[in-house]
Design an enzyme around this catalytic site. Structure first.
Site, PDB file in Angstrom:
ATOM      1  N   CYS A   1     -13.278  -2.333  18.484  1.00 60.57           N
ATOM      2  CA  CYS A   1     -12.048  -2.390  19.312  1.00 60.57           C
ATOM      3  C   CYS A   1     -12.344  -1.659  20.554  1.00 60.57           C
ATOM      4  O   CYS A   1     -12.104  -2.375  21.602  1.00 60.57           O
ATOM      5  CB  CYS A   1     -10.726  -1.776  18.625  1.00 60.57           C
ATOM      6  SG  CYS A   1     -10.576  -0.220  18.205  1.00 60.57           S
ATOM      7  N   THR A   2     -12.724  -0.392  20.452  1.00 61.50           N
ATOM      8  CA  THR A   2     -13.259   0.145  21.839  1.00 61.50           C
ATOM      9  C   THR A   2     -14.195  -0.734  22.740  1.00 61.50           C
ATOM     10  O   THR A   2     -14.027  -0.968  23.706  1.00 61.50           O
ATOM     11  CB  THR A   2     -13.867   1.269  21.625  1.00 61.50           C
ATOM     12  OG1 THR A   2     -12.617   2.415  20.854  1.00 61.50           O
ATOM     13  CG2 THR A   2     -14.296   2.357  22.847  1.00 61.50           C
TER      14      THR A   2
END
Length: 111
Positions: free
Chosen positions: A32-33
């Site tokens: 997600c980062t």
């Protein structure tokens, strides 16, 4: 059904994304980062590695598997769970798009 991760950040008291979290302690970067909040050079490198793996390894293997045994390929996909099936559909759609682009190469098909 939607799922997500939430971190409560209290300024000057808790660690932020920039400070790293559990993934940073174990040496990994959460996907997600990489997809949503890349702010370090390492994030860009990991994202590009993931894209390379998808485009030049995974999809090539998918194409080869389908080309060698189309019926077996379809039967194998029917046994997947919902999440794996949606990923397989994405892969198959990408493969079809690549086949179409290769059959009729143009500037438009390269986009």
């Amino acid at each position: 059904d939607t799922s997500c991760n939430v971190d409560t950040i209290c300024p000057f008291k808790t660690r932020t994304y920039r400070d790293g979290g559990a993934a940073a302690e174990t040496g990994g970067v959460p996907m997600c980062t990489l997809r949503n909040f890349p702010h370090l050079t390492d994030h860009c490198i990991e994202w590009s590695r993931d894209q390379f793996e998808l485009l030049f390894t995974k999809l090539c293997k998918t194409c080869a598997s389908y080309k060698m045994n189309p019926k077996g390929f379809e039967e194998e996909k029917k046994t997947l769970g919902e999440l794996e099936l949606s990923a397989a559909v994405f892969d198959i759609r990408a493969v079809i798009a690549y086949f179409k682009a290769c059959a009729n190469p143009s500037i438009g098909s390269a986009a």
